[in-house]
Design a protein around this motif. Structure first.
Motif, mmCIF file in Angstrom:
data_model
loop_
_atom_site.group_PDB
_atom_site.id
_atom_site.type_symbol
_atom_site.label_atom_id
_atom_site.label_comp_id
_atom_site.label_asym_id
_atom_site.label_seq_id
_atom_site.Cartn_x
_atom_site.Cartn_y
_atom_site.Cartn_z
ATOM 1 N N TYR A 125 4.599 -4.733 -11.203
ATOM 2 C CA TYR A 125 5.706 -4.903 -12.143
ATOM 3 C C TYR A 125 5.524 -4.113 -13.437
ATOM 4 C CZ TYR A 125 7.148 -8.640 -9.006
ATOM 5 O OH TYR A 125 7.540 -9.351 -7.896
ATOM 6 N N LEU A 126 4.271 -3.865 -13.827
ATOM 7 C CA LEU A 126 4.027 -3.132 -15.073
ATOM 8 C C LEU A 126 3.564 -1.702 -14.833
ATOM 9 C CD1 LEU A 126 2.210 -5.966 -17.098
ATOM 10 C CD2 LEU A 126 4.663 -5.385 -17.072
ATOM 11 N N GLY A 127 3.325 -1.342 -13.580
ATOM 12 C CA GLY A 127 2.924 0.029 -13.252
ATOM 13 C C GLY A 127 1.508 0.376 -13.657
ATOM 14 N N SER A 128 0.637 -0.601 -13.775
ATOM 15 C CA SER A 128 -0.753 -0.336 -14.160
ATOM 16 C C SER A 128 -1.570 0.094 -12.937
ATOM 17 C CB SER A 128 -1.389 -1.588 -14.773
ATOM 18 O OG SER A 128 -2.781 -1.393 -14.940
ATOM 19 N N GLY A 129 -1.937 1.360 -12.913
ATOM 20 C CA GLY A 129 -2.752 1.881 -11.815
ATOM 21 C C GLY A 129 -4.126 1.237 -11.770
ATOM 22 N N ALA A 130 -4.696 0.975 -12.939
ATOM 23 C CA ALA A 130 -6.029 0.352 -12.992
ATOM 24 C C ALA A 130 -5.992 -1.052 -12.406
ATOM 25 C CB ALA A 130 -6.541 0.316 -14.435
ATOM 26 N N ALA A 131 -4.979 -1.816 -12.773
ATOM 27 C CA ALA A 131 -4.857 -3.178 -12.252
ATOM 28 C C ALA A 131 -4.633 -3.151 -10.741
ATOM 29 C CB ALA A 131 -3.709 -3.919 -12.947
ATOM 30 N N ALA A 132 -3.794 -2.232 -10.269
ATOM 31 C CA ALA A 132 -3.536 -2.118 -8.830
ATOM 32 C C ALA A 132 -4.815 -1.754 -8.084
ATOM 33 C CB ALA A 132 -2.445 -1.077 -8.577
ATOM 34 N N GLU A 133 -5.597 -0.867 -8.657
ATOM 35 C CA GLU A 133 -6.849 -0.443 -8.021
ATOM 36 C C GLU A 133 -7.857 -1.590 -7.936
ATOM 37 O OE1 GLU A 133 -9.368 1.850 -5.952
ATOM 38 O OE2 GLU A 133 -7.371 2.491 -6.582
ATOM 39 N N ILE A 134 -7.968 -2.352 -9.009
ATOM 40 C CA ILE A 134 -8.883 -3.507 -9.009
ATOM 41 C C ILE A 134 -8.396 -4.559 -8.010
ATOM 42 C CG2 ILE A 134 -9.674 -5.457 -10.412
ATOM 43 C CD1 ILE A 134 -9.704 -3.464 -12.803
ATOM 44 N N HIS A 135 -7.079 -4.780 -7.981
ATOM 45 C CA HIS A 135 -6.479 -5.763 -7.070
ATOM 46 C C HIS A 135 -6.757 -5.405 -5.608
ATOM 47 C CE1 HIS A 135 -3.372 -8.407 -5.351
ATOM 48 N NE2 HIS A 135 -3.002 -7.363 -4.623
ATOM 49 N N GLY A 136 -6.501 -4.163 -5.246
ATOM 50 C CA GLY A 136 -6.645 -3.749 -3.855
ATOM 51 C C GLY A 136 -8.020 -3.250 -3.488
ATOM 52 N N GLY A 137 -8.930 -3.186 -4.465
ATOM 53 C CA GLY A 137 -10.283 -2.695 -4.219
ATOM 54 C C GLY A 137 -11.311 -3.807 -4.313
ATOM 55 N N PRO A 138 -11.989 -3.910 -5.465
ATOM 56 C CA PRO A 138 -13.077 -4.890 -5.587
ATOM 57 C C PRO A 138 -12.650 -6.344 -5.382
ATOM 58 C CG PRO A 138 -12.971 -3.484 -7.551
ATOM 59 C CD PRO A 138 -11.851 -3.087 -6.657
ATOM 60 N N MET A 139 -11.462 -6.713 -5.870
ATOM 61 C CA MET A 139 -11.028 -8.104 -5.686
ATOM 62 C C MET A 139 -10.786 -8.409 -4.214
ATOM 63 S SD MET A 139 -8.430 -8.947 -8.789
ATOM 64 C CE MET A 139 -9.016 -9.224 -10.447
ATOM 65 N N LYS A 140 -10.202 -7.467 -3.514
ATOM 66 C CA LYS A 140 -9.929 -7.654 -2.083
ATOM 67 C C LYS A 140 -11.238 -7.767 -1.301
ATOM 68 C CE LYS A 140 -7.332 -5.528 1.696
ATOM 69 N NZ LYS A 140 -6.430 -4.419 2.056
ATOM 70 N N VAL A 141 -12.192 -6.931 -1.614
ATOM 71 C CA VAL A 141 -13.495 -6.981 -0.942
ATOM 72 C C VAL A 141 -14.189 -8.312 -1.230
ATOM 73 C CG1 VAL A 141 -15.817 -5.952 -0.887
ATOM 74 C CG2 VAL A 141 -13.796 -4.477 -0.858
ATOM 75 N N LEU A 142 -14.153 -8.737 -2.480
ATOM 76 C CA LEU A 142 -14.774 -10.015 -2.845
ATOM 77 C C LEU A 142 -14.087 -11.179 -2.136
ATOM 78 C CD1 LEU A 142 -16.826 -11.657 -4.449
ATOM 79 C CD2 LEU A 142 -15.275 -11.535 -6.427
ATOM 80 N N MET A 143 -12.766 -11.136 -2.035
ATOM 81 C CA MET A 143 -12.045 -12.204 -1.339
ATOM 82 C C MET A 143 -12.481 -12.274 0.120
ATOM 83 S SD MET A 143 -9.841 -14.695 -1.555
ATOM 84 C CE MET A 143 -8.687 -14.476 -2.911
ATOM 85 N N TRP A 144 -12.548 -11.129 0.798
ATOM 86 C CA TRP A 144 -13.003 -11.124 2.196
ATOM 87 C C TRP A 144 -14.422 -11.661 2.315
ATOM 88 C CZ3 TRP A 144 -10.418 -11.422 6.374
ATOM 89 C CH2 TRP A 144 -9.218 -10.761 6.553
ATOM 90 N N ALA A 145 -15.311 -11.245 1.411
ATOM 91 C CA ALA A 145 -16.700 -11.714 1.456
ATOM 92 C C ALA A 145 -16.774 -13.229 1.270
ATOM 93 C CB ALA A 145 -17.532 -10.999 0.387
ATOM 94 N N GLY A 159 0.831 -1.217 0.000
ATOM 95 C CA GLY A 159 0.000 0.000 0.000
ATOM 96 C C GLY A 159 0.855 1.252 0.000
ATOM 97 N N ARG A 160 1.900 1.242 0.804
ATOM 98 C CA ARG A 160 2.808 2.394 0.854
ATOM 99 C C ARG A 160 3.548 2.533 -0.475
ATOM 100 N NH1 ARG A 160 4.932 6.500 2.838
ATOM 101 N NH2 ARG A 160 7.040 6.749 3.631
ATOM 102 N N TRP A 161 4.001 1.404 -1.034
ATOM 103 C CA TRP A 161 4.677 1.456 -2.328
ATOM 104 C C TRP A 161 3.748 2.077 -3.382
ATOM 105 C CZ3 TRP A 161 3.248 -0.388 -7.059
ATOM 106 C CH2 TRP A 161 4.191 -0.257 -8.070
ATOM 107 N N ALA A 162 2.515 1.585 -3.442
ATOM 108 C CA ALA A 162 1.560 2.069 -4.448
ATOM 109 C C ALA A 162 1.301 3.567 -4.285
ATOM 110 C CB ALA A 162 0.257 1.285 -4.357
ATOM 111 N N HIS A 163 1.127 3.995 -3.047
ATOM 112 C CA HIS A 163 0.884 5.425 -2.807
ATOM 113 C C HIS A 163 2.045 6.270 -3.332
ATOM 114 C CE1 HIS A 163 -0.257 9.160 -0.891
ATOM 115 N NE2 HIS A 163 0.960 9.207 -0.360
ATOM 116 N N LEU A 164 3.247 5.874 -2.979
ATOM 117 C CA LEU A 164 4.426 6.638 -3.414
ATOM 118 C C LEU A 164 4.630 6.538 -4.920
ATOM 119 C CD1 LEU A 164 6.888 5.648 -0.532
ATOM 120 C CD2 LEU A 164 5.783 7.888 -0.876
ATOM 121 N N PHE A 165 4.596 5.332 -5.450
ATOM 122 C CA PHE A 165 4.866 5.113 -6.871
ATOM 123 C C PHE A 165 3.856 5.843 -7.757
ATOM 124 C CE2 PHE A 165 4.245 2.792 -10.848
ATOM 125 C CZ PHE A 165 5.532 2.748 -11.340
#
Length: 165
Positions: free
Chosen positions: A118-138, A34-40
């Motif tokens: 690894y590819l710097g895709s903000g969209a992929a990072a957002e999906i990974h840490g957002g909806p996918m993470k919520v779905l995994m917890w659910a 999370g810290r890496w993503a914020h800074l990067f």
């Protein structure tokens, strides 16, 4: 054609619990990434200690992907135990949907994370840490709840299939 097993094989059980531990690790300790993503993604320099912490998250995610693919192969080769006979049809359907959604997430989530990191895709990072993470917890909450209902309400002994066999 092979017979339907009465419990999961020892390798299936080991992989189940290994993946569970790794997924929980990454869900509970995402701070470095999370810290890496914020800074990067803010265009700020990323210190080496943050990169090292983010790498741990990434390597654990890659391990989840590899182990999940092995698990999926074993599932397809060895099969899985049949659903309990007394389980209502709607719950059998929901179980299948949930289990295949887990597999989808075990593959898609690390891939999205890798695309973000690894590819710097903000969209992929957002999906990974957002909806996918919520779905995994659910799914985890639903999975644990379903096991509890089976074990303590319906008394099917389903937990034994993934523990002692």
């Amino acid at each position: 054609m092979h017979q339907t097993p009465v419990s999961f094989s020892v390798p299936q059980r080991i992989l189940h619990w290994a993946v569970a531990l790794l997924v929980f690790f990454n869900l509970l300790f995402p701070d470095g990434m999370g810290r890496w993503a914020h800074l990067f993604f803010s265009g700020e320099p990323v210190p080496a200690d943050v990169v090292a912490s983010a790498n741990i998250h990434a390597y654990v995610g890659i391990a989840v992907l590899v182990l999940a693919l092995i698990r999926l192969a074993l599932r397809l080769i060895q099969g899985v135990p049949a659903d309990p006979e007394d389980e209502p049809a709607i719950f059998r359907l929901l179980s299948k949907v949930a289990h295949w959604t887990f597999y989808l997430l075990f593959i898609a989530m690390p891939l999205a994370g890798m695309a973000g990191y690894y590819l710097g895709s903000g969209a992929a990072a957002e999906i990974h840490g957002g909806p996918m993470k919520v779905l995994m917890w659910a799914l985890i909450v639903a999975h644990v709840g379903a096991v509890a209902v089976h074990q303590f309400y319906w008394k099917t002994g389903i937990l034994k299939r993934m523990t002692t066999g």
